[in-house]
Design a protein around this motif. Structure first.
Motif, PDB file in Angstrom:
ATOM      1  N   ARG A  40       0.905  -1.189   0.063  1.00  0.00           N
ATOM      2  CA  ARG A  40      -0.135  -0.024  -0.146  1.00  0.00           C
ATOM      3  C   ARG A  40       0.643   1.360  -0.004  1.00  0.00           C
ATOM      4  N   LEU A  41       2.221   1.089   0.460  1.00  0.00           N
ATOM      5  CA  LEU A  41       3.085   2.157   0.589  1.00  0.00           C
ATOM      6  C   LEU A  41       3.910   2.401  -0.682  1.00  0.00           C
ATOM      7  N   GLY A  42       3.510   1.394  -1.637  1.00  0.00           N
ATOM      8  CA  GLY A  42       4.087   1.302  -2.718  1.00  0.00           C
ATOM      9  C   GLY A  42       5.500   0.791  -2.974  1.00  0.00           C
ATOM     10  N   ILE A  43       5.639  -0.271  -2.044  1.00  0.00           N
ATOM     11  CA  ILE A  43       7.049  -1.112  -1.978  1.00  0.00           C
ATOM     12  C   ILE A  43       6.473  -2.310  -2.046  1.00  0.00           C
ATOM     13  N   ASP A  44       6.874  -3.103  -3.398  1.00  0.00           N
ATOM     14  CA  ASP A  44       6.526  -4.411  -3.624  1.00  0.00           C
ATOM     15  C   ASP A  44       7.595  -5.514  -3.181  1.00  0.00           C
ATOM     16  N   ASP A  45       8.747  -5.042  -2.985  1.00  0.00           N
ATOM     17  CA  ASP A  45       9.724  -5.855  -2.669  1.00  0.00           C
ATOM     18  C   ASP A  45      10.092  -6.079  -1.376  1.00  0.00           C
ATOM     19  N   VAL A  46       9.563  -7.200  -0.806  1.00  0.00           N
ATOM     20  CA  VAL A  46       9.776  -7.429   0.793  1.00  0.00           C
ATOM     21  C   VAL A  46      11.063  -8.656   0.912  1.00  0.00           C
ATOM     22  N   GLU A  47      11.895  -8.307   1.377  1.00  0.00           N
ATOM     23  CA  GLU A  47      13.141  -9.258   1.443  1.00  0.00           C
ATOM     24  C   GLU A  47      13.298  -9.734   3.091  1.00  0.00           C
ATOM     25  N   PRO A  48      12.996 -11.022   3.273  1.00  0.00           N
ATOM     26  CA  PRO A  48      13.414 -11.448   4.726  1.00  0.00           C
ATOM     27  C   PRO A  48      14.717 -11.616   5.060  1.00  0.00           C
ATOM     28  N   VAL A  49      15.104 -11.214   6.363  1.00  0.00           N
ATOM     29  CA  VAL A  49      16.481 -11.390   6.674  1.00  0.00           C
ATOM     30  C   VAL A  49      16.350 -12.336   8.200  1.00  0.00           C
ATOM     31  N   PRO A  50      16.644 -13.505   7.995  1.00  0.00           N
ATOM     32  CA  PRO A  50      16.498 -14.309   9.149  1.00  0.00           C
ATOM     33  C   PRO A  50      17.524 -14.420  10.297  1.00  0.00           C
ATOM     34  N   VAL A  51      17.250 -14.184  11.381  1.00  0.00           N
ATOM     35  CA  VAL A  51      18.162 -13.940  12.468  1.00  0.00           C
ATOM     36  C   VAL A  51      17.819 -14.642  13.824  1.00  0.00           C
ATOM     37  N   ASP A  52      18.554 -14.950  14.562  1.00  0.00           N
ATOM     38  CA  ASP A  52      17.961 -15.616  16.035  1.00  0.00           C
ATOM     39  C   ASP A  52      17.133 -14.325  16.718  1.00  0.00           C
ATOM     40  N   PHE A  53      16.062 -14.818  17.438  1.00  0.00           N
ATOM     41  CA  PHE A  53      15.475 -13.846  17.974  1.00  0.00           C
ATOM     42  C   PHE A  53      15.917 -12.860  18.754  1.00  0.00           C
ATOM     43  N   GLY A  54      17.092 -13.414  19.715  1.00  0.00           N
ATOM     44  CA  GLY A  54      18.066 -12.334  20.456  1.00  0.00           C
ATOM     45  C   GLY A  54      18.692 -11.401  19.575  1.00  0.00           C
ATOM     46  N   ALA A  55      18.719 -11.649  18.226  1.00  0.00           N
ATOM     47  CA  ALA A  55      19.540 -10.771  17.523  1.00  0.00           C
ATOM     48  C   ALA A  55      18.811  -9.772  16.720  1.00  0.00           C
ATOM     49  N   LEU A  56      17.469  -9.807  16.971  1.00  0.00           N
ATOM     50  CA  LEU A  56      16.598  -8.842  16.047  1.00  0.00           C
ATOM     51  C   LEU A  56      16.678  -7.369  16.358  1.00  0.00           C
ATOM     52  N   ILE A  57      16.791  -6.916  17.726  1.00  0.00           N
ATOM     53  CA  ILE A  57      16.999  -5.548  17.993  1.00  0.00           C
ATOM     54  C   ILE A  57      18.429  -5.109  17.715  1.00  0.00           C
ATOM     55  N   PRO A  58      19.457  -5.902  18.043  1.00  0.00           N
ATOM     56  CA  PRO A  58      20.764  -5.502  17.632  1.00  0.00           C
ATOM     57  C   PRO A  58      21.086  -5.506  15.960  1.00  0.00           C
ATOM     58  N   GLY A  59      20.234  -6.459  15.495  1.00  0.00           N
ATOM     59  CA  GLY A  59      20.408  -6.340  13.814  1.00  0.00           C
ATOM     60  C   GLY A  59      19.699  -5.114  13.132  1.00  0.00           C
ATOM     61  N   LEU A  60      18.680  -4.653  13.968  1.00  0.00           N
ATOM     62  CA  LEU A  60      17.894  -3.487  13.338  1.00  0.00           C
ATOM     63  C   LEU A  60      18.740  -2.304  13.677  1.00  0.00           C
ATOM     64  N   LYS A  61      19.381  -2.393  14.892  1.00  0.00           N
ATOM     65  CA  LYS A  61      20.135  -1.021  15.185  1.00  0.00           C
ATOM     66  C   LYS A  61      21.575  -1.113  14.184  1.00  0.00           C
ATOM     67  N   ALA A  62      21.967  -2.159  13.934  1.00  0.00           N
ATOM     68  CA  ALA A  62      23.145  -2.151  12.866  1.00  0.00           C
ATOM     69  C   ALA A  62      22.790  -2.021  11.478  1.00  0.00           C
ATOM     70  N   ARG A  63      21.607  -1.784  11.215  1.00  0.00           N
ATOM     71  CA  ARG A  63      20.875  -1.686   9.818  1.00  0.00           C
ATOM     72  C   ARG A  63      21.118  -2.960   8.816  1.00  0.00           C
TER      73      ARG A  63
END
Length: 205
Positions: A40-63
């Motif tokens: 709906r925002l005009g972004i068709d390509d959604v790419e998954p990046v699988p990580v351990d659950f505990g690495a989700l916030i660190p991974g987000l912060k690290a871009r």
């Protein structure tokens, strides 16, 4: 994200909240919602990046990715680190126990009062719920699959997770059972398990 035409979403292998399906696509509750919203925002390509659950916030912060799309519980500790969208689900807790629930476990208080061994997943909110109930030692395992094995092998008496995580884990196993869902309580008040999408703090308007 509109300019680049794609978005990277951080997911953990936790069916049915967020995981990579057999077709290599991100699937589950959160990625399904993400695909609709980003389209709906005009972004068709959604790419998954699988990580351990505990690495989700660190991974987000690290871009490593642009958003956490993993059904992550919203709680005060996480709110200090990331910016949450409005919640998109509300969930009760449950336990993986041995077949027939021989210890009669229903709540965290039961585990504490009976001196039983409890496990939960890495970075799961249930660890804090258990500690708030006075359970001092919680065995932290990678995920619900490891938790199921630990219960089946007798290394722990129960594994704590969300109702739907537990139900999904035990569905194909004849070795263990799932307890009835219950509402965790912390300091005398309900600890509501509301999950949502997480963004970097810098994404504020």
């Amino acid at each position: 994200l509109r300019k680049q035409g794609s978005v990277k979403i951080g997911i953990a292998s936790e069916p049915p909240f967020g995981y990579v399906g057999d077709d290599g696509r991100a699937t589950g509750e959160a990625p399904a919602i993400a695909r609709v919203i980003f389209k709906r925002l005009g972004i068709d390509d959604v790419e998954p990046v699988p990580v351990d659950f505990g690495a989700l916030i660190p991974g987000l912060k690290a871009r490593q990715f642009d958003v956490v799309s993993a059904g992550m519980y919203i709680n005060p500790v996480r709110c200090e680190q990331v910016l949450f969208a409005d919640p998109d689900y509300l969930m009760l807790d449950s336990f993986i126990v041995r077949k027939g629930n021989p210890h009669g476990i229903r709540t965290y208080d039961d585990v504490r009062k009976k001196g039983l061994k409890l496990a939960s997943g890495k970075a799961y909110a249930q660890i804090d719920y258990a500690k708030a109930a006075g359970i001092k030692d919680v065995l932290v395992l990678p995920d619900q699959v490891a938790g199921l094995d630990a219960v089946a092998q007798g290394r722990v008496d129960a594994f704590a997770g969300t109702r739907i995580t537990v139900k999904s884990a035990v569905a194909s196993s004849g070795r263990v059972s799932a307890t009835e869902p219950f509402q965790p309580v912390v300091d005398g008040a309900p600890a509501y398990g509301a999950g949502g999408f997480a963004f970097r703090q810098s994404e504020k308007n």
